[in-house]
Design an enzyme around this catalytic site. Structure first.
Site, PDB file in Angstrom:
ATOM      1  N   SER A   1      33.813  37.564  50.478  1.00  0.00           N
ATOM      2  CA  SER A   1      32.858  37.585  49.475  1.00  0.00           C
ATOM      3  C   SER A   1      31.594  38.367  49.834  1.00  0.00           C
ATOM      4  CB  SER A   1      32.591  36.904  48.331  1.00  0.00           C
ATOM      5  OG  SER A   1      31.912  37.314  47.103  1.00  0.00           O
TER       6      SER A   1
ATOM      7  N   ASP B   1      39.280  40.197  40.069  1.00  0.00           N
ATOM      8  CA  ASP B   1      38.577  40.418  40.575  1.00  0.00           C
ATOM      9  C   ASP B   1      38.570  41.150  40.653  1.00  0.00           C
ATOM     10  OD1 ASP B   1      36.240  40.606  42.509  1.00  0.00           O
ATOM     11  OD2 ASP B   1      37.934  39.647  43.909  1.00  0.00           O
TER      12      ASP B   1
ATOM     13  N   HIS C   1      37.663  35.433  41.513  1.00  0.00           N
ATOM     14  CA  HIS C   1      36.499  35.976  42.304  1.00  0.00           C
ATOM     15  C   HIS C   1      35.961  34.578  42.670  1.00  0.00           C
ATOM     16  CE1 HIS C   1      34.324  38.381  45.073  1.00  0.00           C
ATOM     17  NE2 HIS C   1      33.247  37.381  44.767  1.00  0.00           N
TER      18      HIS C   1
END
Length: 398
Positions: free
Chosen positions: A184, A338, A368
């Protein structure tokens, strides 16, 4: 009993936080469990908002407290020590087993939107990677936003990596086998560090970069994956813009204009269209629906406050080809459900177009943040374990 309670908590928290309605698609890994995870996270955020309104503490501070995790006990297979690399706190994981030669070294940057996350939060993930790949792992505690704005996190990650590479013999690591890795926001930082080091002749070249559902651009929050997954946890479309603005400016002003695309001049949008465009997304990722959007009016005052979004150290997808073609072998993990899926797909194309070898692993039922939930308070998901093992398998192949 848990599911009705989760539904009630979600409804209350969503209203209190002013969030759009969430959406958990049937194809996602274990949707009922994900609903429980979401209930916990949103209830925590709602309580944080109440505490902030009463003046007891900020919502972000409370969120960090809840997410902080805890340092685990002794690991029978690892030496673990907390150090500082060039004044940046790090945690080093070294396998206890003897090795025939020098090990690979992994610099790990945690996720959390540049706002959340810590060494303790990612303790289980880093231990797993170190044990299973028999590698030295260095987890970096970079400074967090909004207290520390861009480029603080990037500079911490870069400085810690350089320190490690200059002192690599102390850790029994092969200087030709150093990898940067992150998930991320950490994937964003890994990509930025990798680009910066690509042109350095005074340091060993990185062996690889591992980018786990990375966020790589802030020009377009209406790519197909943003449209399709805008209400899918653990990262809503609005939160993605919120985190990017917190990192850039230390506040979330002009979030609506950024979401609409009013923050980028038409000529600049045209310049970057060759890299940031739905046209570069494979058609199979558009079958869940994509709406053509009417161009929004450019607002110069907003651009003045966010123009650093065009810097590659903040948005690595915008780096010039001269940099991209120097990058090391890459591993990119994406998740179908995501909002950041297309950032990974676009970067994959850029790397391949510049002759960089890419291993791509796509979790068809992933969302995610799924890897950060590995072995986390009973909230682990099989798809997350598959994703984590794909990272380990890539490492073993180097």
């Amino acid at each position: 009993l848990l599911l009705p309670l989760a539904a009630l908590a979600l409804a209350l928290a969503t209203v209190l936080l002013g969030l759009p309605s969430y959406d958990i698609p049937p194809g996602v890994n274990q949707p009922a469990k994900l609903r429980l995870v979401l209930a916990v996270l949103l209830s925590t955020a709602a309580l944080g908002k109440i505490l902030e309104k009463t003046g007891l503490c900020s919502q972000i501070t409370f969120g960090r407290y809840v997410r902080q995790g805890r340092k685990l006990g002794v690991d029978p297979k690892l030496f673990i020590q907390d150090l500082q690399f060039n004044k940046v706190p790090v945690r080093v994981y070294q396998p206890k087993a003897t090795s025939d030669g020098r090990r690979r070294g992994i610099i790990f940057f945690h996720g959390g939107g540049w706002v959340f996350g810590s060494l303790d939060t990612y303790e289980k993930v880093c231990r797993y990677i170190s044990r299973e790949s028999e590698s030295v792992v260095v987890s970096v505690q970079y400074r967090l936003a909004p207290e520390h704005k861009y480029p603080a996190a990037y500079e911490d990650c870069l400085n810690a990596t350089i320190h490690f590479m200059k002192n690599i013999e102390l850790y029994g690591v092969d200087p030709a086998n150093v990898i940067v890795c992150g998930d991320s926001a950490g994937g964003n930082l890994a990509a930025a560090v990798s680009q910066t080091l690509a042109g350095r002749s005074d340091l060993p070249k990185l062996r690889a970069q591992i980018l786990i559902y990375p966020g790589l651009q802030a020009l377009d929050f209406n790519l197909p994956s943003y449209q399709q997954n805008r209400g899918v946890p653990l990262l809503f479309r609005e939160r993605a813009a919120f985190f990017a603005l917190q990192y850039l400016n230390g506040d979330a002003l002009h979030m609506q204009e950024v979401l609409e695309g009013s923050h980028i001049p038409p000529d600049m949008r045209l310049k970057y269209r060759k890299w940031v465009s739905p046209d570069n997304i494979p058609e199979k990722f558009k079958v869940r629906g994509v709406k053509p959007l009417r161009p929004t009016d450019f607002i110069a005052e907003v651009y003045e406050t966010v123009k650093r979004f065009c810097e590659p150290n903040l948005c690595p997808l915008l780096a010039e080809d001269a940099i991209v073609h120097q990058l090391p072998e890459s591993f990119i993990l994406t998740c179908e459900y995501d909002v950041l899926r297309d950032d990974g797909l676009l970067y994959k194309k850029r790397l391949e177009d510049n002759g960089v070898r890419v291993t791509w692993y796509h979790l068809e039922d992933g969302f995610h943040g799924i890897i950060s939930l590995y072995d986390y308070c009973g909230f682990s998901f099989p798809a997350g374990k598959r994703g984590l093992d794909s990272v380990v398998n890539f490492l073993k192949s180097l």
